[in-house]
Scaffold this motif. Structure first.
Motif, PDB file in Angstrom:
ATOM      1  N   ASP A 110       0.831  -1.201   0.000  1.00 46.91           N
ATOM      2  CA  ASP A 110       0.000   0.000   0.000  1.00 46.91           C
ATOM      3  C   ASP A 110       0.871   1.257   0.000  1.00 46.91           C
ATOM      4  N   LEU A 111       0.267   2.358  -0.446  1.00 44.77           N
ATOM      5  CA  LEU A 111       0.958   3.645  -0.502  1.00 44.77           C
ATOM      6  C   LEU A 111       0.129   4.712   0.199  1.00 44.77           C
ATOM      7  N   THR A 112       0.791   5.752   0.650  1.00 44.95           N
ATOM      8  CA  THR A 112       0.108   6.973   1.078  1.00 44.95           C
ATOM      9  C   THR A 112       1.060   8.138   0.886  1.00 44.95           C
ATOM     10  N   VAL A 113       0.520   9.338   1.017  1.00 37.28           N
ATOM     11  CA  VAL A 113       1.325  10.546   0.887  1.00 37.28           C
ATOM     12  C   VAL A 113       0.979  11.464   2.042  1.00 37.28           C
ATOM     13  N   PHE A 114       1.965  12.202   2.549  1.00 34.65           N
ATOM     14  CA  PHE A 114       1.645  13.235   3.519  1.00 34.65           C
ATOM     15  C   PHE A 114       2.412  14.504   3.193  1.00 34.65           C
ATOM     16  N   ASP A 115       1.868  15.606   3.720  1.00 31.42           N
ATOM     17  CA  ASP A 115       2.374  16.954   3.463  1.00 31.42           C
ATOM     18  C   ASP A 115       3.339  17.318   4.575  1.00 31.42           C
ATOM     19  N   ALA A 116       4.593  17.607   4.223  1.00 27.51           N
ATOM     20  CA  ALA A 116       5.611  17.896   5.227  1.00 27.51           C
ATOM     21  C   ALA A 116       5.385  19.210   5.957  1.00 27.51           C
ATOM     22  N   THR A 117       4.507  20.068   5.449  1.00 25.03           N
ATOM     23  CA  THR A 117       4.283  21.360   6.086  1.00 25.03           C
ATOM     24  C   THR A 117       3.166  21.317   7.113  1.00 25.03           C
ATOM     25  N   ARG A 118       2.566  20.141   7.337  1.00 21.33           N
ATOM     26  CA  ARG A 118       1.455  20.009   8.278  1.00 21.33           C
ATOM     27  C   ARG A 118       1.771  18.946   9.315  1.00 21.33           C
ATOM     28  N   PRO A 119       1.232  19.082  10.537  1.00 20.94           N
ATOM     29  CA  PRO A 119       1.471  18.067  11.565  1.00 20.94           C
ATOM     30  C   PRO A 119       1.055  16.684  11.100  1.00 20.94           C
ATOM     31  N   ILE A 155      -3.787   4.165  -0.411  1.00 14.78           N
ATOM     32  CA  ILE A 155      -3.858   3.793  -1.822  1.00 14.78           C
ATOM     33  C   ILE A 155      -3.535   2.311  -1.873  1.00 14.78           C
ATOM     34  N   SER A 156      -4.521   1.496  -2.152  1.00 18.76           N
ATOM     35  CA  SER A 156      -4.374   0.048  -2.068  1.00 18.76           C
ATOM     36  C   SER A 156      -3.357  -0.474  -3.067  1.00 18.76           C
ATOM     37  N   ALA A 157      -2.638  -1.512  -2.652  1.00 22.16           N
ATOM     38  CA  ALA A 157      -1.655  -2.155  -3.525  1.00 22.16           C
ATOM     39  C   ALA A 157      -2.289  -2.719  -4.786  1.00 22.16           C
ATOM     40  N   ARG A 158      -3.603  -2.879  -4.800  1.00 20.59           N
ATOM     41  CA  ARG A 158      -4.284  -3.467  -5.960  1.00 20.59           C
ATOM     42  C   ARG A 158      -5.001  -2.444  -6.822  1.00 20.59           C
TER      43      ARG A 158
END
Length: 322
Positions: A110-119, A155-158
């Motif tokens: 699985d994947l994800t993304v986060f914003d470095a400017t937010r907690p 974001i699911s691996a599939r």
């Protein structure tokens, strides 16, 4: 490699943990990724592995740890605030990523993304392994307002392009040491293009195949602009006429996406010029500026430095050196 003193020389497939303690791990994260405050049940004996490779302004990071919680607070961000995204691929164990009102619980693949400017908060299971790329937000084709809808979302691996994106990140990890500076740079840029396409796909289409309520710049408009970037006379009025819509409607589409028509054209021209500085060594800076619709080399040079912080010539030297 920037942090050889803080890691073992074993491969990422079988990392050898270093006994750093939570304070040492926090320091290594701040040096290699982002500043976090780390907590664990046994802070003195906390062990971890981290490897960082930097290509131009993109960081490629592999890590492995035991159970812990890492907090990125507003106070921490104030000292460390380049506007970056961090895309994370779960390799082993379970990771929880919290940002805003969302939580992504990642299983391997699985994947994800986060914003470095937010907690943000990351919770790691035992035998946790992760591959991340950290990159400036300006390198994505999508405006920040839309990527905000994906932060801390699983974001699911599939799903869709996630398998291809994950496979590419893993492949880059295996071959990065064996390819030259220019090739490495182009590989990372292609990876970011794939990430942009994956995000666009997620935002464009809902789970049942219908359109979501999220606004995105229509594909035919993006394609027309890309096909005519080399024309120095490309303008909002010309685009509106070619698309058989009013100039006001065209401007409204871009405003809904947090940008303007002219800013979008400028960004796309700079992206193409940036790529040519690496991949087309036989072309002069002046030739590249003409190729992508800048009326003078000095106009290209000023716009490039405003966007990337270096001149085209400086960027070319840095990319060639790897």
């Amino acid at each position: 490699m920037r942090h050889g003193e803080a890691r073992s020389t074993t491969t990422a497939a079988h990392p050898e943990y270093n006994a750093l303690g939570t304070s040492g791990w926090s320091a290594l994260l701040a040096q290699s990724l982002l500043a976090f405050n780390v907590e664990s049940d046994d802070p003195q004996h906390f062990r971890g592995y981290l490897r960082n490779r930097k290509i131009a302004d993109v960081d490629f990071i592999e890590m492995a740890t035991g159970c812990h919680v890492a907090h990125r607070s507003a106070d921490t961000i104030a000292r460390d605030c380049r506007p970056d995204y961090v895309l994370c691929l779960q390799v082993a164990g379970v990771g929880e990523f919290h940002q805003g009102s969302r939580t992504a619980v990642l299983q391997p693949g699985d994947l994800t993304v986060f914003d470095a400017t937010r907690p943000a908060t990351v919770v790691s299971s035992a035998e946790y392994r992760n591959v991340c790329i950290k990159f400036p937000q300006r390198l994505l084709r999508l405006p920040r307002s839309h990527v905000d809808q994906l932060t801390a979302a699983r974001i699911s691996a599939r799903d869709g392009l996630a398998p291809a994106t994950g496979a590419l990140l893993m492949t880059l990890g295996h071959v990065m040491e064996d390819i030259s500076g220019r090739t490495r740079y182009l590989a990372v840029r292609n990876a970011l293009d794939l990430v942009s396409t994956m995000f666009e796909s997620i935002l464009d289409v809902s789970g049942d195949g219908g359109k979501t309520e999220r606004n995105v710049i229509p594909g035919q408009i993006r394609e027309y602009i890309d096909e005519h970037l080399g024309d120095p006379e490309l303008s909002p009025a010309a685009i509106a006429s070619a698309q058989f819509i009013s100039l006001r409607k065209l401007q409204g589409i871009f405003q809904q996406n947090g940008t303007t028509v002219s800013a979008w054209i400028r960004t796309r021209r700079l992206e193409r010029g940036r790529r040519d500085l690496v991949s087309s060594g036989e072309l002069s800076v002046a030739a590249i500026s003409r190729r992508w619709g800048f009326k003078t080399p000095s106009h290209f040079g000023r716009a490039f430095k405003d966007e990337y912080g270096v001149t085209p010539a400086e960027f070319r030297r840095e990319a060639s050196a790897g």
